[in-house]
Design a protein around this motif. Sequence first.
Motif, mmCIF file in Angstrom:
data_model
loop_
_atom_site.group_PDB
_atom_site.id
_atom_site.type_symbol
_atom_site.label_atom_id
_atom_site.label_comp_id
_atom_site.label_asym_id
_atom_site.label_seq_id
_atom_site.Cartn_x
_atom_site.Cartn_y
_atom_site.Cartn_z
ATOM 1 N N LEU A 1 0.859 -1.182 0.000
ATOM 2 C CA LEU A 1 0.000 0.000 0.000
ATOM 3 C C LEU A 1 0.893 1.229 0.000
ATOM 4 O O LEU A 1 1.775 1.363 0.854
ATOM 5 N N TRP B 1 -4.891 5.254 5.403
ATOM 6 C CA TRP B 1 -5.493 3.935 5.223
ATOM 7 C C TRP B 1 -6.835 4.090 4.507
ATOM 8 O O TRP B 1 -7.645 4.929 4.873
ATOM 9 N N LYS C 1 -7.512 -4.951 7.486
ATOM 10 C CA LYS C 1 -6.119 -5.378 7.296
ATOM 11 C C LYS C 1 -6.078 -6.788 6.706
ATOM 12 O O LYS C 1 -5.202 -7.099 5.900
ATOM 13 N N LEU D 1 -1.499 -7.293 2.928
ATOM 14 C CA LEU D 1 -0.299 -6.535 2.589
ATOM 15 C C LEU D 1 0.986 -7.218 3.021
ATOM 16 O O LEU D 1 1.052 -7.827 4.086
ATOM 17 N N TRP E 1 2.908 -1.673 4.316
ATOM 18 C CA TRP E 1 2.241 -0.386 4.118
ATOM 19 C C TRP E 1 3.361 0.649 4.151
ATOM 20 O O TRP E 1 3.880 0.984 5.210
ATOM 21 N N LYS F 1 3.769 3.998 3.795
ATOM 22 C CA LYS F 1 3.165 5.337 3.712
ATOM 23 C C LYS F 1 4.210 6.421 3.506
ATOM 24 O O LYS F 1 3.906 7.489 2.984
#
Length: 118
Positions: free
Chosen positions: A23, A28, A34, A39, A42, A44
């Motif tokens: 991701l 989110w 989740k 995943l 993540w 970010k």
Amino acid sequence: MTFDIAVKRIYEAPDKADGQRVLVDRIWPRGVSKEHAALALWLKEIAPSDELRKWFGHEPARWAEFRERYRVELDGNDEAVAQLRGLLGEGKVTLLYGAHDEAHNNAVALAGYLRGTG
């Protein structure tokens, strides 16, 4: 080096062919558990800055400039880019995003950046 990169909305069902699912949004996505996300990571930190994301607002007319501004941010984000390239060195990676626009979003721009095509 050529990377095996796919881009997919996180709302689509996970598939074994996705490889490692990453991701690449800072926030989110709503309504996604989740477990459903399935995943590997993540990341970010690789998402566009809040300032850039808000400026872009998924306006197709701003797409070319968004990609350029995001490229500048990525050029200065060595750690996150290296982490993602490390995963790509292991095999296929699917970049996941939550936006509605499948053609104009940060995951598409990031895939182009990693491929050296945009």
